[in-house]
Design an enzyme around this catalytic site. Structure first.
Site, PDB file in Angstrom:
ATOM      1  CE1 TYR A  15      -3.241  -3.192   0.735  1.00  0.00           C
ATOM      2  CE2 TYR A  15      -4.455  -1.631  -0.779  1.00  0.00           C
ATOM      3  CZ  TYR A  15      -3.956  -2.910  -0.169  1.00  0.00           C
ATOM      4  OH  TYR A  15      -5.267  -3.807  -0.151  1.00  0.00           O
TER       5      TYR A  15
ATOM      6  NE  ARG B 258      -2.717  -0.165  -5.149  1.00  0.00           N
ATOM      7  CZ  ARG B 258      -4.743  -0.345  -4.343  1.00  0.00           C
ATOM      8  NH1 ARG B 258      -4.009  -2.128  -3.627  1.00  0.00           N
ATOM      9  NH2 ARG B 258      -5.460  -0.455  -5.060  1.00  0.00           N
TER      10      ARG B 258
ATOM     11  CD  GLN C 279     -16.328  -2.242  -7.237  1.00  0.00           C
ATOM     12  OE1 GLN C 279     -15.770  -3.283  -7.444  1.00  0.00           O
ATOM     13  NE2 GLN C 279     -16.906  -1.698  -8.152  1.00  0.00           N
TER      14      GLN C 279
ATOM     15  CG  ASP D  68      -8.316   6.852  -6.979  1.00  0.00           C
ATOM     16  OD1 ASP D  68      -8.867   5.930  -8.395  1.00  0.00           O
ATOM     17  OD2 ASP D  68      -9.406   7.599  -7.510  1.00  0.00           O
TER      18      ASP D  68
ATOM     19  CG  HIS E  92     -14.369  -1.853  -2.000  1.00  0.00           C
ATOM     20  ND1 HIS E  92     -14.159  -2.468  -3.227  1.00  0.00           N
ATOM     21  CD2 HIS E  92     -14.930  -2.347  -1.314  1.00  0.00           C
ATOM     22  CE1 HIS E  92     -14.583  -3.507  -3.508  1.00  0.00           C
ATOM     23  NE2 HIS E  92     -15.709  -3.187  -2.246  1.00  0.00           N
TER      24      HIS E  92
ATOM     25  CB  CYS F 174      -5.242   3.477  15.417  1.00  0.00           C
ATOM     26  SG  CYS F 174      -5.043   3.045  17.013  1.00  0.00           S
TER      27      CYS F 174
ATOM     28  N   GLY G  57     -16.463   1.403 -15.283  1.00  0.00           N
ATOM     29  CA  GLY G  57     -15.509   0.732 -15.824  1.00  0.00           C
ATOM     30  C   GLY G  57     -14.597  -0.417 -14.040  1.00  0.00           C
TER      31      GLY G  57
ATOM     32  CB  SER H 222     -14.590  -6.254 -14.191  1.00  0.00           C
ATOM     33  OG  SER H 222     -14.124  -7.236 -12.599  1.00  0.00           O
TER      34      SER H 222
ATOM     35  CD  GLU I 242     -12.798  -6.174 -21.524  1.00  0.00           C
ATOM     36  OE1 GLU I 242     -11.890  -6.224 -22.924  1.00  0.00           O
ATOM     37  OE2 GLU I 242     -12.218  -6.506 -20.288  1.00  0.00           O
TER      38      GLU I 242
HETATM   39  C1  BV8 Z   1     -17.804  -8.959   1.967  1.00  0.00           C
HETATM   40  C2  BV8 Z   1      -9.948  -2.426  -1.903  1.00  0.00           C
HETATM   41  C3  BV8 Z   1     -18.183 -10.681   3.255  1.00  0.00           C
HETATM   42  C4  BV8 Z   1      -8.122  -3.270  -1.329  1.00  0.00           C
HETATM   43  C5  BV8 Z   1     -11.127  -4.569  -3.339  1.00  0.00           C
HETATM   44  C6  BV8 Z   1     -20.483 -13.247  -2.175  1.00  0.00           C
HETATM   45  C7  BV8 Z   1     -21.673 -12.111  -2.047  1.00  0.00           C
HETATM   46  C8  BV8 Z   1     -20.487 -11.876  -0.983  1.00  0.00           C
HETATM   47  C9  BV8 Z   1     -19.123 -11.245  -0.992  1.00  0.00           C
HETATM   48  C10 BV8 Z   1     -18.547 -12.557  -1.873  1.00  0.00           C
HETATM   49  C11 BV8 Z   1     -19.523 -12.989  -2.412  1.00  0.00           C
HETATM   50  N1  BV8 Z   1     -18.633 -14.115  -3.097  1.00  0.00           N
HETATM   51  C12 BV8 Z   1     -16.948 -14.191  -3.037  1.00  0.00           C
HETATM   52  C13 BV8 Z   1     -17.626 -13.329  -1.747  1.00  0.00           C
HETATM   53  C14 BV8 Z   1     -15.948 -12.963  -1.488  1.00  0.00           C
HETATM   54  C15 BV8 Z   1     -15.540 -11.548  -1.673  1.00  0.00           C
HETATM   55  C16 BV8 Z   1     -15.530 -11.716  -3.280  1.00  0.00           C
HETATM   56  O1  BV8 Z   1     -15.870 -10.589  -4.065  1.00  0.00           O
HETATM   57  N2  BV8 Z   1     -14.544 -12.157  -4.453  1.00  0.00           N
HETATM   58  C17 BV8 Z   1     -14.846 -12.470  -5.275  1.00  0.00           C
HETATM   59  C18 BV8 Z   1     -13.055 -12.248  -6.464  1.00  0.00           C
HETATM   60  C19 BV8 Z   1     -14.948 -14.256  -6.185  1.00  0.00           C
HETATM   61  N3  BV8 Z   1     -15.485 -10.237  -1.911  1.00  0.00           N
HETATM   62  C20 BV8 Z   1     -15.537  -9.976  -0.525  1.00  0.00           C
HETATM   63  O2  BV8 Z   1     -14.559 -10.714   0.123  1.00  0.00           O
HETATM   64  C21 BV8 Z   1     -15.794  -8.536  -0.121  1.00  0.00           C
HETATM   65  N4  BV8 Z   1     -16.012  -8.519   1.447  1.00  0.00           N
HETATM   66  O3  BV8 Z   1     -17.487  -9.842   0.979  1.00  0.00           O
HETATM   67  O4  BV8 Z   1     -17.756  -9.414   3.257  1.00  0.00           O
HETATM   68  C22 BV8 Z   1     -18.970  -9.911   4.929  1.00  0.00           C
HETATM   69  C23 BV8 Z   1     -20.297 -10.417   5.356  1.00  0.00           C
HETATM   70  C24 BV8 Z   1     -20.427 -10.161   6.699  1.00  0.00           C
HETATM   71  C25 BV8 Z   1     -19.151  -9.677   7.937  1.00  0.00           C
HETATM   72  C26 BV8 Z   1     -18.058  -9.228   7.628  1.00  0.00           C
HETATM   73  C27 BV8 Z   1     -17.669 -10.291   5.876  1.00  0.00           C
HETATM   74  C28 BV8 Z   1     -14.821  -7.452   0.011  1.00  0.00           C
HETATM   75  C29 BV8 Z   1     -14.182  -7.444  -1.183  1.00  0.00           C
HETATM   76  C30 BV8 Z   1     -14.022  -5.347  -1.262  1.00  0.00           C
HETATM   77  C31 BV8 Z   1     -11.960  -6.198  -1.011  1.00  0.00           C
HETATM   78  N5  BV8 Z   1     -11.442  -4.827  -1.198  1.00  0.00           N
HETATM   79  N6  BV8 Z   1     -10.299  -3.401  -2.860  1.00  0.00           N
HETATM   80  C32 BV8 Z   1      -7.452  -2.252  -2.818  1.00  0.00           C
HETATM   81  O5  BV8 Z   1      -7.645  -1.601  -3.530  1.00  0.00           O
HETATM   82  O6  BV8 Z   1      -5.756  -2.928  -2.828  1.00  0.00           O
HETATM   83  S1  BV8 Z   1     -11.169  -5.002  -4.167  1.00  0.00           S
HETATM   84  C33 BV8 Z   1     -10.661  -4.824  -5.604  1.00  0.00           C
HETATM   85  O7  BV8 Z   1     -11.593  -5.375  -6.517  1.00  0.00           O
HETATM   86  C34 BV8 Z   1     -11.184  -2.452  -5.829  1.00  0.00           C
HETATM   87  O8  BV8 Z   1     -11.448  -2.262  -4.771  1.00  0.00           O
HETATM   88  C35 BV8 Z   1     -11.736  -2.833  -7.162  1.00  0.00           C
HETATM   89  O9  BV8 Z   1     -12.441  -1.769  -7.239  1.00  0.00           O
HETATM   90  C36 BV8 Z   1     -12.893  -3.932  -7.282  1.00  0.00           C
HETATM   91  C37 BV8 Z   1     -13.268  -4.288  -8.302  1.00  0.00           C
HETATM   92  O10 BV8 Z   1     -12.788  -4.565  -9.098  1.00  0.00           O
HETATM   93  P1  BV8 Z   1     -13.035  -3.216 -10.686  1.00  0.00           P
HETATM   94  O11 BV8 Z   1     -12.839  -2.179  -9.708  1.00  0.00           O
HETATM   95  O12 BV8 Z   1     -14.068  -3.752 -11.233  1.00  0.00           O
HETATM   96  O13 BV8 Z   1     -11.675  -3.381 -10.895  1.00  0.00           O
HETATM   97  P2  BV8 Z   1     -11.224  -4.367 -12.519  1.00  0.00           P
HETATM   98  O14 BV8 Z   1      -9.813  -4.189 -12.770  1.00  0.00           O
HETATM   99  O15 BV8 Z   1     -12.040  -5.783 -12.281  1.00  0.00           O
HETATM  100  O16 BV8 Z   1     -11.966  -4.203 -13.794  1.00  0.00           O
HETATM  101  C38 BV8 Z   1     -11.637  -2.970 -14.457  1.00  0.00           C
HETATM  102  C39 BV8 Z   1     -12.538  -2.702 -15.549  1.00  0.00           C
HETATM  103  O17 BV8 Z   1     -12.312  -2.186 -15.911  1.00  0.00           O
HETATM  104  C40 BV8 Z   1     -12.582  -4.128 -16.013  1.00  0.00           C
HETATM  105  O18 BV8 Z   1     -14.116  -4.646 -16.824  1.00  0.00           O
HETATM  106  C41 BV8 Z   1     -11.729  -3.121 -18.005  1.00  0.00           C
HETATM  107  O19 BV8 Z   1     -12.471  -2.964 -19.168  1.00  0.00           O
HETATM  108  C42 BV8 Z   1     -12.590  -1.415 -17.182  1.00  0.00           C
HETATM  109  N7  BV8 Z   1     -11.588  -1.088 -18.144  1.00  0.00           N
HETATM  110  C43 BV8 Z   1     -10.072  -0.643 -18.232  1.00  0.00           C
HETATM  111  N8  BV8 Z   1      -9.857   0.383 -18.265  1.00  0.00           N
HETATM  112  C44 BV8 Z   1     -10.818   1.333 -18.543  1.00  0.00           C
HETATM  113  C45 BV8 Z   1     -11.591   0.601 -18.445  1.00  0.00           C
HETATM  114  N9  BV8 Z   1     -13.264   0.859 -18.916  1.00  0.00           N
HETATM  115  C46 BV8 Z   1     -13.363   2.723 -19.026  1.00  0.00           C
HETATM  116  N10 BV8 Z   1     -11.857   3.160 -19.705  1.00  0.00           N
HETATM  117  C47 BV8 Z   1     -11.079   2.485 -19.592  1.00  0.00           C
HETATM  118  N11 BV8 Z   1     -10.147   3.351 -19.923  1.00  0.00           N
END
Ligand code: BV8
Length: 243
Positions: free
Chosen positions: A58, A61, A95, A98, A113, A121, A180, A182, A209
């Site tokens: 972090y 970043r 999400q 930044d 997020h 803390c 923006g 996925s 996309e």
């Molecule tokens: C939780 C912060 C439960 C850190 C992040 C079902 C229900 C609930 C939870 C789950 C579930 N199934 C699985 C889960 C667990 C998990 C999850 O979803 N896993 C996934 C991998 C399957 N979810 C969690 O753990 C969440 N918490 O569920 O808690 C709970 C319940 C009770 C009590 C306690 C807990 C927490 C998830 C948050 C994690 N933290 N980020 C950091 O940033 O370091 S997630 C991370 O992914 C970022 O936040 C990011 O924003 C997020 C999503 O990604 P995107 O933003 O979509 O980015 P990505 O690269 O994937 O896509 C970019 C898109 O942009 C693409 O489509 C691309 O085509 C497009 N693009 C590219 N260039 C351009 C563009 N579009 C336009 N113009 C361009 N130029």
């Protein structure tokens, strides 16, 4: 699609909206998760196991976001203009960790997020603005303890912020824009479904996309955010002005 000028708009953004500002996305070929594993840097277990490694991830970043070359792009600016000029409510849920939406002028904003420029803390729960490197030895300005300061960021397995408020807004919105992202991380990826189940909001995907949730959207505009978002906002504001 006819939208009442007092209509409530809820917007969800993801890493794609900041891509043209120079910040990496997560799942593109050159994305963050292609360089490091989620399990090593973005879970509470990783932080307990290797706090220095997680802080370094972090710190990198956070330093990158301080780079003067990183600034809001036309998509961020268009969303701030929509909030300013749309006669109804506009809520922006991001999400992203930044600060580009704030710097573009968005105010009604939820960082579900967390935020890269904040530290929390674990001993006293105080949240502090934080732009420097965070170390394991960093002391909390509120309680003075060290060893417990972490990025104020939601890791996998942690509950995102303000979920109740978001659910209420999704249920009562007239227009939901997903920009923006996925559509691969929950619960954010499920927001479009919540809007559809409420049976009221028109849902639009604006993304480079088609996303994983593409079939759940009524309308799609695919292309770079800096092009498709300003064009879409212009069409919305023109429609409001005509009424
Ligand atoms: C939780 C912060 C439960 C850190 C992040 C079902 C229900 C609930 C939870 C789950 C579930 N199934 C699985 C889960 C667990 C998990 C999850 O979803 N896993 C996934 C991998 C399957 N979810 C969690 O753990 C969440 N918490 O569920 O808690 C709970 C319940 C009770 C009590 C306690 C807990 C927490 C998830 C948050 C994690 N933290 N980020 C950091 O940033 O370091 S997630 C991370 O992914 C970022 O936040 C990011 O924003 C997020 C999503 O990604 P995107 O933003 O979509 O980015 P990505 O690269 O994937 O896509 C970019 C898109 O942009 C693409 O489509 C691309 O085509 C497009 N693009 C590219 N260039 C351009 C563009 N579009 C336009 N113009 C361009 N130029």
């Amino acid at each position: 699609m006819k939208l009442h000028p007092e209509g409530k708009i809820v917007i969800l953004t993801g890493a794609g909206v900041s891509r043209e500002s120079g910040l990496n996305t997560f799942r593109d070929a050159d994305g963050i998760w292609a360089q490091v594993r989620i399990e090593d840097v973005a879970t509470p277990e990783a932080f307990a196991r290797d706090p220095e490694g997680v802080q370094a991830f972090y710190n990198d970043r956070r330093a990158g976001l301080c780079d003067v070359a990183i600034k809001p792009n036309p998509a961020h600016l268009a969303l701030a203009e929509l909030e300013r000029d749309w006669p109804g409510d506009v809520l922006l849920v991001t999400q992203n960790i930044d600060d580009l939406h704030e710097r573009a002028g968005s105010h009604n904003l939820i960082h579900m997020h967390g935020e890269l420029f904040k530290a929390r803390c674990e001993a006293c729960s105080a949240v502090h603005a934080w732009r420097d490197d965070l170390q394991v030895s960093s002391r909390c300005p509120a309680c003075g303890q060290s060893g417990g300061l972490r990025p104020h960021v939601v890791w996998f397995g942690e509950m995102p912020f303000e979920m109740e408020r978001i659910a209420t807004e999704l249920e009562s919105c007239d227009l939901f824009l997903s920009i923006g992202t996925s559509g691969s991380v929950y619960p954010a990826a499920g927001f479009v479904q919540e809007v559809r189940m409420a049976g009221r909001g028109h849902t639009v995907e604006l993304n480079l996309e088609p996303s994983e949730g593409r079939d759940l959207f009524h309308e799609h505009h695919h292309g770079p955010a800096s092009e498709v978002v300003p064009a879409y906002v212009r069409s919305l504001l023109k429609g409001a002005a005509r009424r």
